[in-house]
Design a protein around this motif. Structure first.
Motif, PDB file in Angstrom:
ATOM      1  N   GLY A   1       0.410  -1.352  -0.435  1.00 22.04           N
ATOM      2  CA  GLY A   1       0.409   0.119  -0.134  1.00 22.04           C
ATOM      3  C   GLY A   1       0.972   1.082  -0.278  1.00 22.04           C
ATOM      4  O   GLY A   1       0.393   1.768  -0.949  1.00 22.04           O
ATOM      5  N   GLY A   2       1.522   1.687   1.149  1.00 23.04           N
ATOM      6  CA  GLY A   2       2.815   2.220   1.364  1.00 23.04           C
ATOM      7  C   GLY A   2       3.217   2.256  -0.132  1.00 23.04           C
ATOM      8  O   GLY A   2       3.739   3.441  -0.465  1.00 23.04           O
ATOM      9  N   ILE A   3       4.180   1.727  -1.369  1.00 24.77           N
ATOM     10  CA  ILE A   3       4.813   1.432  -1.695  1.00 24.77           C
ATOM     11  C   ILE A   3       3.692   1.930  -3.228  1.00 24.77           C
ATOM     12  O   ILE A   3       4.737   3.106  -3.786  1.00 24.77           O
ATOM     13  CB  ILE A   3       5.475   0.018  -1.810  1.00 24.77           C
ATOM     14  N   GLY A   4       2.958   1.551  -3.258  1.00 22.16           N
ATOM     15  CA  GLY A   4       1.692   2.349  -4.109  1.00 22.16           C
ATOM     16  C   GLY A   4       1.790   3.584  -4.377  1.00 22.16           C
ATOM     17  O   GLY A   4       1.506   3.802  -5.091  1.00 22.16           O
ATOM     18  N   TYR A   5       1.202   4.066  -3.136  1.00 24.44           N
ATOM     19  CA  TYR A   5       0.909   5.284  -2.666  1.00 24.44           C
ATOM     20  C   TYR A   5       1.937   6.263  -3.169  1.00 24.44           C
ATOM     21  O   TYR A   5       1.956   7.518  -3.685  1.00 24.44           O
ATOM     22  CB  TYR A   5       0.727   5.182  -1.351  1.00 24.44           C
ATOM     23  N   LEU A   6       3.131   5.524  -2.525  1.00 31.06           N
ATOM     24  CA  LEU A   6       4.686   6.398  -2.748  1.00 31.06           C
ATOM     25  C   LEU A   6       4.366   6.458  -5.043  1.00 31.06           C
ATOM     26  O   LEU A   6       5.062   7.857  -5.580  1.00 31.06           O
ATOM     27  CB  LEU A   6       6.112   6.350  -2.209  1.00 31.06           C
ATOM     28  N   LEU A   7       4.895   5.376  -5.358  1.00 31.54           N
ATOM     29  CA  LEU A   7       4.765   5.692  -6.255  1.00 31.54           C
ATOM     30  C   LEU A   7       3.570   6.091  -7.370  1.00 31.54           C
ATOM     31  O   LEU A   7       3.852   6.812  -8.365  1.00 31.54           O
ATOM     32  CB  LEU A   7       4.677   4.503  -7.504  1.00 31.54           C
ATOM     33  N   GLU A   8       2.012   6.609  -7.113  1.00 32.41           N
ATOM     34  CA  GLU A   8       0.954   6.806  -7.959  1.00 32.41           C
ATOM     35  C   GLU A   8       1.031   8.515  -7.164  1.00 32.41           C
ATOM     36  O   GLU A   8       1.171   9.337  -8.323  1.00 32.41           O
ATOM     37  CB  GLU A   8       0.241   6.195  -7.161  1.00 32.41           C
ATOM     38  N   HIS A   9       1.326   8.779  -6.332  1.00 38.74           N
ATOM     39  CA  HIS A   9       1.501  10.538  -6.132  1.00 38.74           C
ATOM     40  C   HIS A   9       2.852  10.896  -7.083  1.00 38.74           C
ATOM     41  O   HIS A   9       2.881  12.500  -6.307  1.00 38.74           O
ATOM     42  CB  HIS A   9       0.850  10.019  -4.243  1.00 38.74           C
ATOM     43  N   LYS A  10       4.291  10.710  -6.294  1.00 35.78           N
ATOM     44  CA  LYS A  10       5.163  11.254  -6.685  1.00 35.78           C
ATOM     45  C   LYS A  10       4.932  11.033  -8.357  1.00 35.78           C
ATOM     46  O   LYS A  10       5.687  12.099  -8.957  1.00 35.78           O
ATOM     47  CB  LYS A  10       6.167  10.833  -6.293  1.00 35.78           C
ATOM     48  N   TYR A  11       5.036   9.544  -9.025  1.00 34.10           N
ATOM     49  CA  TYR A  11       5.344   9.284  -9.958  1.00 34.10           C
ATOM     50  C   TYR A  11       4.259   9.443 -10.932  1.00 34.10           C
ATOM     51  O   TYR A  11       4.266   9.133 -12.146  1.00 34.10           O
ATOM     52  CB  TYR A  11       6.798   8.489 -10.538  1.00 34.10           C
ATOM     53  N   GLY A  12       2.944   9.288 -10.414  1.00 33.49           N
ATOM     54  CA  GLY A  12       2.098   8.575 -11.300  1.00 33.49           C
ATOM     55  C   GLY A  12       1.417   7.268 -11.728  1.00 33.49           C
ATOM     56  O   GLY A  12       1.397   7.254 -12.781  1.00 33.49           O
ATOM     57  N   ILE A  13       2.367   5.895 -10.841  1.00 34.19           N
ATOM     58  CA  ILE A  13       2.714   5.203 -11.688  1.00 34.19           C
ATOM     59  C   ILE A  13       1.550   4.715 -10.744  1.00 34.19           C
ATOM     60  O   ILE A  13       1.656   4.340  -9.390  1.00 34.19           O
ATOM     61  CB  ILE A  13       3.450   4.696 -11.506  1.00 34.19           C
ATOM     62  N   ASN A  14       0.382   4.213 -11.251  1.00 34.14           N
ATOM     63  CA  ASN A  14      -0.908   3.411 -10.697  1.00 34.14           C
ATOM     64  C   ASN A  14      -1.193   1.714 -11.027  1.00 34.14           C
ATOM     65  O   ASN A  14      -1.716   1.519 -11.420  1.00 34.14           O
ATOM     66  CB  ASN A  14      -2.382   4.801 -10.567  1.00 34.14           C
ATOM     67  N   MET A  15      -0.475   1.190  -9.953  1.00 32.63           N
ATOM     68  CA  MET A  15      -0.234  -0.156 -10.763  1.00 32.63           C
ATOM     69  C   MET A  15      -1.269  -1.159 -10.904  1.00 32.63           C
ATOM     70  O   MET A  15      -2.129  -0.868  -9.330  1.00 32.63           O
ATOM     71  CB  MET A  15       1.258  -0.829 -10.096  1.00 32.63           C
ATOM     72  N   PRO A  16      -1.831  -2.545 -11.068  1.00 29.61           N
ATOM     73  CA  PRO A  16      -3.181  -2.603 -10.753  1.00 29.61           C
ATOM     74  C   PRO A  16      -2.982  -3.399  -9.639  1.00 29.61           C
ATOM     75  O   PRO A  16      -0.968  -3.261  -9.208  1.00 29.61           O
ATOM     76  CB  PRO A  16      -3.326  -3.933 -12.026  1.00 29.61           C
ATOM     77  N   LYS A  17      -3.472  -4.416  -8.580  1.00 29.85           N
ATOM     78  CA  LYS A  17      -3.935  -4.667  -7.487  1.00 29.85           C
ATOM     79  C   LYS A  17      -2.934  -5.913  -7.007  1.00 29.85           C
ATOM     80  O   LYS A  17      -1.270  -5.980  -6.475  1.00 29.85           O
ATOM     81  CB  LYS A  17      -4.075  -4.725  -6.714  1.00 29.85           C
TER      82      LYS A  17
END
Length: 557
Positions: free
Chosen positions: A386-402
């Motif tokens: 969750g934290g790793i996904g949040y970091l990539l999404e909010h800093k780099y726009g990467i929203n991976m599938p679950k």
């Protein structure tokens, strides 16, 4: 533990069974703040500040919004004296700021103090003498009446010299070591001083009750404050001030309960700098108010800048767990904490206007100049998807599938665990790119194009090892046509394709990012990612990345 019988309770709890302050739930408005960084804080430094550093720090305190600043002990040294003179002569004191100076109840020191203040528009003269049982018996060897005489004489000298000096002067009296003083005597000596000064509504007096040495649990200090508030003469014209120290690690609690008990003003320092364990931390006090929706009347919107100034001026380093200011106070390494924070932030996005109530974050770090990426979601071997996904999404726009996020979470945890270190956001991003993005080994995609008849026909140019080749295929869509070309031309077996895509940036020239998951005959899923300005190209690069990962892994197995 040995020697416990050596110690006893050296404080005095009021002879009152009920206390009004204990029925109050919270503080509804900020007290008057007085920074004593330049006096109480400065005298506690291994290397006291130079004149230039004190000037810089004074201006910074004004910028933060402090309206009362104790600038020093002018009679103590030439640097202290010259600092006060520089502030006055160079007109560095803003119109809405009042400087404060401190002096013991000794005439020649009081005279020197007023010499330092000559020409000052407005100042607080802070008079003190020690009153505790320990100080009276061991240091001064004087009776109660003799100690009162010292205070009264000092009060009279202040009145005398103030009348001779141009300027507006507010008087403050501290029964120093108040917490070790019998309360009836504390009342008696404060009222004796007040009878000299006779405070009026237009000219109030500050009575400062210092927890010079913290001796009790915080509620006892609050009981003492309420008792004093009830028994001081001229109470409506007295500003009751608190000055807690942190010997028992409870200065903030003492101040907060003391405000509930009648305290109207607090003297302290940034981050609690001071002798022994320090003064009360005004940053913590102010931001505690802020966390309850109360304006602290200080501008603490850039805490990193406050930390930088504090460390530069004092030569000390802020502990990483110091409330609000420490590097790690908002940090979440735990996977469950990171997941809860990420979900809390997502909830806020769909509930605009909601009061702040994000799990594990008492305030929004951004309100004090901290960032989610660098200060909240921190990545190490304890982190979760969750934290790793949040970091990539909010800093780099990467929203991976679950499922891909879960896989990448284990990759990151493994790397951090193996290297025994925290991974920066930049490192996590680079690992993502190296692991998934536009891979070219063992198969490199060189080019492709489509012809649309009843179906989509494709020709794909690629390089396998050092061999260049072209594959053809057809399908009911472009992606299907490329998949079929790979299956037929290279006999690559995969099925159950999962596909997801989104824009990586906003705007007409934004890039698209695609995620593709494929399942091998061994029922293992492999993920790949592609980025391109064209969404079809991004999806095909993602497919090739997934296939490259599958082939590499199966070859290694």
């Amino acid at each position: 533990m040995k020697n416990t019988d050596k110690y006893t309770r050296n404080y005095f709890n009021p002879p009152v069974s009920e206390h009004r302050w204990s029925s109050q739930e919270y503080i509804s408005k900020a007290p008057r703040w007085c920074s004593v960084d330049l006096r109480d804080g400065n005298q506690a430094l291994i290397v006291p500040m130079s004149l230039e550093k004190k000037l810089e720090f004074f201006q910074f305190l004004c910028k933060l919004g402090f309206k009362e600043i104790e600038v020093g002990f002018p009679a103590a040294s030439e640097t202290e004296f010259q600092f006060v003179r520089t502030l006055i002569e160079q007109k560095l004191i803003p119109e809405d700021v009042t400087i404060q100076v401190i002096t013991p109840a000794r005439e020649h020191i009081i005279r020197k103090t007023f010499e330092a203040l000559d020409g000052c528009r407005k100042a607080i003269i802070h008079l003190y003498n020690s009153t505790s049982v320990a100080q009276r018996e061991q240091v001064f060897q004087k009776s109660r009446s003799e100690i009162i005489e010292i205070a009264v004489s000092g009060a009279k000298w202040l009145t005398e010299y103030a009348a001779k000096t141009k300027g507006e002067f507010l008087f403050e009296y501290t029964p120093e070591s108040f917490t070790g003083t019998e309360l009836d005597f504390a009342v008696e000596i404060c009222n004796a001083v007040l009878d000299v000064w006779k405070p009026q509504k237009e000219h109030p007096v500050i009575i400062n009750l210092a927890s010079t040495v913290s001796l009790s649990m915080p509620h006892v200090y609050a009981n003492q404050i309420e008792y004093m508030s009830d028994h001081l003469n001229y109470r409506e014209n007295v500003i009751l001030s608190l000055h807690p120290h942190n010997d028992r690690g409870s200065a903030v609690a003492e101040a907060e309960l003391g405000i509930l008990a009648g305290g109207q003003r607090v003297e302290g320092t940034l981050f609690g700098n001071g002798e022994r364990t320090g003064n009360v931390d005004l940053i913590t006090l102010a931001l505690n108010l802020f966390s309850h929706g109360v304006d602290p009347i200080l501008d603490l919107s850039n805490i990193p800048q406050v930390v930088e100034m504090y460390e530069d001026a004092t030569g000390m380093n802020l502990p990483p767990r110091q409330p609000y200011g420490g590097q790690l106070v908002f940090a979440a390494f735990s996977g469950s904490h990171q997941d809860a924070i990420a979900k809390g932030m997502q909830w806020r996005q769909s509930h605009s206007g909601a009061h702040w109530n994000v799990p594990y974050l008492p305030i929004d770090p951004q309100d004090i100049g901290r960032s989610y990426e660098n200060d909240v979601i921190r990545i190490n071997s304890q982190s979760g998807k969750g934290g790793i996904g949040y970091l990539l999404e909010h800093k780099y726009g990467i929203n991976m599938p679950k499922p891909m996020r879960e896989e990448f979470g284990y990759i990151i945890k493994g790397i951090s665990d193996h290297q025994h270190k925290e991974l920066s956001p930049e490192e996590v991003h680079q690992i993502f790119m190296d692991t998934y993005l536009n891979l070219q080994t063992p198969i490199r995609l060189d080019d492709f194009y489509f012809v649309h008849k009843k179906e989509y026909h494709t020709t794909v140019s690629l390089t396998v090892g050092k061999e260049e080749m072209e594959l053809t295929g057809r399908g009911n869509g472009r992606f299907d046509a490329v998949s079929n070309a790979l299956r037929r031309g290279l006999n690559i077996r995969f099925h159950d394709i999962v596909y997801q895509e989104h824009a990586l940036e906003r705007g007409s020239t934004s890039r698209a990012i695609a995620y593709v998951g494929i399942t091998s005959d061994s029922q293992k899923t492999y993920w790949g990612c592609g980025v391109h300005t064209d969404i079809i190209a991004a999806s095909i690069f993602a497919l090739f990345s997934a296939i490259d990962r599958m082939l590499t892994q199966e070859q290694n197995d």
